[in-house]
Design a protein around this motif. Sequence first.
Motif, PDB file in Angstrom:
ATOM      1  N   ILE A  52     -46.633  23.765  -1.959  1.00 45.22           N
ATOM      2  CA  ILE A  52     -45.754  24.934  -1.874  1.00 45.22           C
ATOM      3  C   ILE A  52     -44.301  24.507  -1.770  1.00 45.22           C
ATOM      4  CG2 ILE A  52     -45.123  26.887  -0.385  1.00 45.22           C
ATOM      5  CD1 ILE A  52     -48.182  27.148   0.204  1.00 45.22           C
ATOM      6  N   ALA A  53     -44.025  23.480  -0.964  1.00 44.90           N
ATOM      7  CA  ALA A  53     -42.656  22.987  -0.825  1.00 44.90           C
ATOM      8  C   ALA A  53     -42.135  22.451  -2.158  1.00 44.90           C
ATOM      9  CB  ALA A  53     -42.590  21.903   0.244  1.00 44.90           C
ATOM     10  N   ARG A  54     -42.982  21.750  -2.897  1.00 45.60           N
ATOM     11  CA  ARG A  54     -42.563  21.214  -4.199  1.00 45.60           C
ATOM     12  C   ARG A  54     -42.274  22.338  -5.193  1.00 45.60           C
ATOM     13  NH1 ARG A  54     -41.955  16.959  -7.318  1.00 45.60           N
ATOM     14  NH2 ARG A  54     -42.883  16.843  -9.377  1.00 45.60           N
ATOM     15  N   VAL A  55     -43.099  23.357  -5.228  1.00 46.57           N
ATOM     16  CA  VAL A  55     -42.880  24.487  -6.143  1.00 46.57           C
ATOM     17  C   VAL A  55     -41.574  25.201  -5.792  1.00 46.57           C
ATOM     18  CG1 VAL A  55     -43.744  26.771  -6.791  1.00 46.57           C
ATOM     19  CG2 VAL A  55     -45.290  24.819  -6.741  1.00 46.57           C
ATOM     20  N   ARG A  56     -41.312  25.376  -4.494  1.00 48.92           N
ATOM     21  CA  ARG A  56     -40.055  26.012  -4.082  1.00 48.92           C
ATOM     22  C   ARG A  56     -38.846  25.192  -4.505  1.00 48.92           C
ATOM     23  NH1 ARG A  56     -41.927  28.062   1.894  1.00 48.92           N
ATOM     24  NH2 ARG A  56     -42.986  29.926   1.146  1.00 48.92           N
ATOM     25  N   THR A  57     -38.944  23.871  -4.393  1.00 53.31           N
ATOM     26  CA  THR A  57     -37.845  22.994  -4.805  1.00 53.31           C
ATOM     27  C   THR A  57     -37.608  23.101  -6.307  1.00 53.31           C
ATOM     28  OG1 THR A  57     -38.347  21.462  -3.013  1.00 53.31           O
ATOM     29  CG2 THR A  57     -37.031  20.612  -4.831  1.00 53.31           C
ATOM     30  N   ILE A  58     -38.683  23.086  -7.082  1.00 44.60           N
ATOM     31  CA  ILE A  58     -38.560  23.194  -8.538  1.00 44.60           C
ATOM     32  C   ILE A  58     -37.949  24.530  -8.925  1.00 44.60           C
ATOM     33  CG2 ILE A  58     -39.910  23.394 -10.672  1.00 44.60           C
ATOM     34  CD1 ILE A  58     -41.809  21.279  -9.426  1.00 44.60           C
ATOM     35  N   LYS A  59     -38.395  25.612  -8.293  1.00 42.41           N
ATOM     36  CA  LYS A  59     -37.843  26.940  -8.592  1.00 42.41           C
ATOM     37  C   LYS A  59     -36.353  27.014  -8.248  1.00 42.41           C
ATOM     38  CE  LYS A  59     -41.188  29.685  -9.952  1.00 42.41           C
ATOM     39  NZ  LYS A  59     -41.123  30.401 -11.208  1.00 42.41           N
ATOM     40  N   ALA A  60     -35.953  26.400  -7.123  1.00 45.24           N
ATOM     41  CA  ALA A  60     -34.548  26.421  -6.724  1.00 45.24           C
ATOM     42  C   ALA A  60     -33.687  25.670  -7.738  1.00 45.24           C
ATOM     43  CB  ALA A  60     -34.381  25.819  -5.335  1.00 45.24           C
ATOM     44  N   VAL A  61     -34.157  24.529  -8.210  1.00 42.55           N
ATOM     45  CA  VAL A  61     -33.417  23.764  -9.218  1.00 42.55           C
ATOM     46  C   VAL A  61     -33.344  24.540 -10.523  1.00 42.55           C
ATOM     47  CG1 VAL A  61     -33.495  21.678 -10.640  1.00 42.55           C
ATOM     48  CG2 VAL A  61     -33.902  21.522  -8.185  1.00 42.55           C
ATOM     49  N   GLU A  62     -34.439  25.192 -10.891  1.00 44.22           N
ATOM     50  CA  GLU A  62     -34.451  25.989 -12.109  1.00 44.22           C
ATOM     51  C   GLU A  62     -33.458  27.153 -12.025  1.00 44.22           C
ATOM     52  OE1 GLU A  62     -38.096  28.064 -13.087  1.00 44.22           O
ATOM     53  OE2 GLU A  62     -37.874  27.369 -15.146  1.00 44.22           O
ATOM     54  N   ARG A  63     -33.425  27.839 -10.875  1.00 39.76           N
ATOM     55  CA  ARG A  63     -32.455  28.927 -10.695  1.00 39.76           C
ATOM     56  C   ARG A  63     -31.026  28.402 -10.746  1.00 39.76           C
ATOM     57  NH1 ARG A  63     -36.154  30.905  -7.028  1.00 39.76           N
ATOM     58  NH2 ARG A  63     -35.143  29.803  -5.329  1.00 39.76           N
ATOM     59  N   ASP A  64     -30.801  27.239 -10.132  1.00 38.93           N
ATOM     60  CA  ASP A  64     -29.471  26.632 -10.136  1.00 38.93           C
ATOM     61  C   ASP A  64     -29.049  26.276 -11.560  1.00 38.93           C
ATOM     62  OD1 ASP A  64     -27.193  25.744  -8.761  1.00 38.93           O
ATOM     63  OD2 ASP A  64     -27.924  23.660  -8.809  1.00 38.93           O
ATOM     64  N   ASN A  65     -29.955  25.696 -12.330  1.00 36.56           N
ATOM     65  CA  ASN A  65     -29.651  25.361 -13.729  1.00 36.56           C
ATOM     66  C   ASN A  65     -29.365  26.623 -14.541  1.00 36.56           C
ATOM     67  OD1 ASN A  65     -29.968  22.650 -13.286  1.00 36.56           O
ATOM     68  ND2 ASN A  65     -32.070  22.572 -14.058  1.00 36.56           N
ATOM     69  N   TYR A  66     -30.106  27.675 -14.278  1.00 37.57           N
ATOM     70  CA  TYR A  66     -29.884  28.941 -14.982  1.00 37.57           C
ATOM     71  C   TYR A  66     -28.499  29.494 -14.662  1.00 37.57           C
ATOM     72  CZ  TYR A  66     -30.336  33.855 -16.216  1.00 37.57           C
ATOM     73  OH  TYR A  66     -30.130  35.093 -16.731  1.00 37.57           O
TER      74      TYR A  66
END
Length: 87
Positions: A52-66
């Motif tokens: 869950i922590a890894r998925v949250r990190t990936i989503k945060a980076v994806e939102r930041d890139n967007y």
Amino acid sequence: MSSGIGYRGTNRCFPLWEDFQQCYFSSKEKTRADCVPAREDYLECLHHFKEIARVRTIKAVERDNYNKSKANGTDHKIISLSDNGSS
């Protein structure tokens, strides 16, 4: 933990529980520090904290890139796997 066998068969985490239990009872140390990896594997199987922590990190980076690409005027889409590619 009981036998690990329910009405649907063996629990998916039961083999990890058996590994932890075997380590715990065969350990000569009082602290049983050598069983920490087996315990962490069992708890991860039950609760998925690391996943869950890894998925949250990936989503945060994806939102930041967007957000960065939007500010630069480039086209960056957020892909959602649950929408079957309709986003």
